[in-house]
Design a protein around this motif. Structure first.
Motif, short mmCIF file in Angstrom:
data_model
loop_
_atom_site.label_atom_id
_atom_site.label_comp_id
_atom_site.label_asym_id
_atom_site.label_seq_id
_atom_site.Cartn_x
_atom_site.Cartn_y
_atom_site.Cartn_z
N ARG A 37 -15.95 9.69 2.49
CA ARG A 37 -14.69 10.46 2.64
C ARG A 37 -13.82 9.53 3.00
O ARG A 37 -12.57 9.63 2.26
N LEU A 38 -13.63 8.81 4.13
CA LEU A 38 -12.83 8.19 4.66
C LEU A 38 -12.38 7.02 3.68
O LEU A 38 -11.00 6.60 3.66
N GLY A 39 -13.32 6.40 3.14
CA GLY A 39 -12.94 5.37 2.37
C GLY A 39 -12.05 5.99 0.89
O GLY A 39 -11.35 5.20 0.53
N GLN A 40 -12.74 7.01 0.48
CA GLN A 40 -11.86 7.59 -0.59
C GLN A 40 -10.59 7.96 -0.36
O GLN A 40 -9.45 7.84 -0.87
N MET A 41 -10.23 8.43 1.05
CA MET A 41 -8.91 8.76 1.56
C MET A 41 -8.02 7.56 1.51
O MET A 41 -6.89 7.63 1.35
N GLU A 42 -8.62 6.50 1.89
CA GLU A 42 -7.86 5.18 1.88
C GLU A 42 -7.28 4.76 0.34
O GLU A 42 -6.27 4.20 0.29
N ILE A 43 -8.39 4.96 -0.62
CA ILE A 43 -8.05 4.32 -1.89
C ILE A 43 -7.03 5.54 -2.38
O ILE A 43 -6.04 5.13 -3.34
N ASP A 44 -7.14 6.69 -1.87
CA ASP A 44 -6.10 7.96 -2.51
C ASP A 44 -4.88 7.83 -1.89
O ASP A 44 -3.80 8.70 -2.15
N ARG A 45 -4.57 6.80 -0.78
CA ARG A 45 -3.37 6.61 0.18
C ARG A 45 -3.11 8.12 0.87
O ARG A 45 -2.17 8.37 1.03
N ALA A 46 -4.10 8.48 1.29
CA ALA A 46 -3.95 9.85 2.24
C ALA A 46 -3.17 9.19 3.55
O ALA A 46 -3.24 8.20 3.84
N PRO A 47 -2.29 10.11 4.17
CA PRO A 47 -1.52 9.73 5.32
C PRO A 47 -2.42 9.38 6.37
O PRO A 47 -3.57 9.98 6.56
N SER A 48 -1.93 8.44 7.14
CA SER A 48 -2.82 7.84 8.46
C SER A 48 -3.04 9.14 9.33
O SER A 48 -4.34 8.91 9.79
N GLN A 81 -6.30 10.91 8.13
CA GLN A 81 -7.49 9.83 8.12
C GLN A 81 -7.87 9.74 9.63
O GLN A 81 -9.06 10.09 9.76
N THR A 82 -6.92 9.76 10.32
CA THR A 82 -7.26 9.89 11.89
C THR A 82 -7.74 11.21 12.51
O THR A 82 -8.74 11.34 13.26
N GLN A 83 -7.46 12.34 11.60
CA GLN A 83 -8.11 13.56 12.11
C GLN A 83 -9.49 13.61 11.63
O GLN A 83 -10.26 14.18 12.27
N VAL A 84 -9.76 13.08 10.29
CA VAL A 84 -11.01 13.41 9.90
C VAL A 84 -12.02 12.33 10.72
O VAL A 84 -13.20 12.69 11.00
N PHE A 85 -11.41 11.15 11.19
CA PHE A 85 -12.15 10.26 12.03
C PHE A 85 -12.53 10.81 13.33
O PHE A 85 -13.48 10.54 13.77
N GLY A 86 -11.58 11.46 14.01
CA GLY A 86 -11.63 11.87 15.41
C GLY A 86 -12.76 13.13 15.33
O GLY A 86 -13.46 13.14 16.29
N ALA A 87 -12.70 13.89 14.38
CA ALA A 87 -13.55 14.89 14.36
C ALA A 87 -15.18 14.51 14.40
O ALA A 87 -15.93 14.99 14.93
N ALA A 88 -15.10 13.41 13.45
CA ALA A 88 -16.80 12.89 13.16
C ALA A 88 -16.93 12.27 14.71
O ALA A 88 -18.11 12.37 14.93
N VAL A 89 -16.20 11.63 15.23
CA VAL A 89 -16.39 10.90 16.45
C VAL A 89 -16.86 11.97 17.53
O VAL A 89 -17.74 11.64 18.24
N ALA A 90 -15.97 12.99 17.52
CA ALA A 90 -16.40 14.23 18.49
C ALA A 90 -17.87 14.62 18.39
O ALA A 90 -18.57 14.75 19.32
N ALA A 91 -18.26 14.70 17.28
CA ALA A 91 -19.41 15.14 16.91
C ALA A 91 -20.59 14.23 17.01
O ALA A 91 -21.73 14.66 17.66
#
Length: 373
Positions: free
Chosen positions: A344-355, A358-368
């Protein structure tokens, strides 16, 4: 479960080595085979997260890893041009653990392979499994050198394009290209660089991770439409173009790229094998069961954890089949989280999602992933 399981581990990567070390902690010395006669490792550096450090501690490898690695308690987020967006603290998971950092891949391999041999593992190189048959009491294995053996347990830890997976599950899915490629370059670490940094471009992300006292590695995830092959000769020129527009330390590394630069490229591919991960006494761990992209820096960490959990579950179960079932049930959600979130994070990068997204999705996974395994 009998305390002396005759065990074969197929594959000498971090997952296979972790399995051998973890089983030895329970008094079980395993056989390990790896198809590479030189048992070499490719790549520049590897990020080691808090959960991975926790797993290394459980394997009694933390002191050796810590001596060779570079650690930090923060990471900097930057625009593509090099302007600071924010610095995020990375607290350690426990008081006796470092927070996170990086290590040179060959150094980590040497640490783990030396320990694998030191605990008594019978390591055979240039050999793998040609075929196997199993019955209620064991597994008969024929090796590619014509030798054979009989085992109570066989562990397939032979990577994303696992031959063991093909033997065990002929119709299993193979890793699929995600649309991105990952570039890595080993470079000298500036004395002032005290933590990792990530730079967000419009459709790509680049960063640096210190991995020793004097070395760091640059990584860049970028769209690669059509999944082209990248040869050594054109690779440097392609990477220079991909990194055009980046400032900060990324620009420094880019401008220093030359014919002798140590770089590698790989297309990013992922696969989550549906359960079961085993048939009878033979099963899969690590990338053979859950190959992921590097967006959560957790692929190697998952494999190390797999070795720990497999040893525990096998010794706790009343049969090998029950041990494999318990292992897969315990590891499924964590593996699913890493594979699916990374893709999902890779697709967000391709889709030019705001940083920030991306940081929110990353942070939630790191917490889990900080939760116990």
């Amino acid at each position: 479960m009998p305390k002396q399981l005759k065990t074969l581990v197929v594959g000498g990567g971090v997952g296979g080595m972790a399995t051998a070390i973890a089983f030895a902690q329970h008094g079980i010395v395993v056989d390990l085979v790896d198809i590479d006669p030189q048992w070499k490792v490719l790549g520049a550096g590897i990020t080691i997260t808090g959960p991975t450090l926790r797993a290394f501690k459980a394997l009694d490898l933390l002191d050796e890893v810590s001596t060779a690695a570079a650690f930090s308690k923060k990471v900097g987020l930057y625009t593509q041009a090099g302007d600071l967006i924010a610095e995020h603290a990375m607290p350690p998971l426990a008081a006796d653990l470092p927070a996170a950092g990086g290590i040179l891949r060959p150094v980590l391999h040497n640490i783990m392979s030396s320990r694998t041999r030191a605990v008594g593992t019978d390591v055979r190189l240039g050999v793998t499994v040609a075929s196997f048959t199993q019955d209620a009491d064991g597994v008969d294995v024929v090796f590619t050198d014509g030798s054979n053996g009989r085992y109570d347990l066989v562990v397939g830890a032979d990577g994303a394009f696992s031959a063991m997976r093909g033997l065990l599950f002929p119709d299993a899915p193979r890793p699929q290209f995600t649309g991105q490629g990952c570039w890595r370059v080993l470079a000298d670490r500036p004395a002032w660089l005290d933590s990792g940094r990530m730079y967000y471009g419009p459709d790509r992300k680049a960063g640096v991770t210190p991995c020793s006292a004097d070395k760091m590695y640059l990584f860049c995830n970028t769209p690669m439409p059509g999944n082209p092959r990248v040869g050594a000769e054109e690779g440097i020129a392609m990477l220079r173009e991909i990194l055009a527009g980046f400032g900060g330390v990324i620009a420094t590394v880019r401008d220093d790229l030359g014919p002798d630069s140590a770089f590698n490229y790989r297309p990013l591919e992922a696969m989550l094998l549906p359960r079961p991960w085993a048939v009878g006494r033979v099963g899969l761990i690590g990338d053979a069961a859950h190959a992921t992209t590097p967006h959560l820096a957790s692929g190697a960490g998952l494999a190390v954890e797999d070795g720990l959990v497999l040893a525990y579950e096998m010794l706790a179960a009343d049969s090998v089949a029950a041990g494999w079932h318990a292992f897969a049930e315990r590891r499924w959600e964590r593996s699913r989280l890493v594979v699916q979130t990374s893709v999902r994070l890779g697709q967000m990068e391709i889709d030019r999602a705001p940083s920030a997204e991306q940081t929110q999705v990353f942070g939630a996974a790191v917490a889990a992933l900080a939760e116990p395994i």
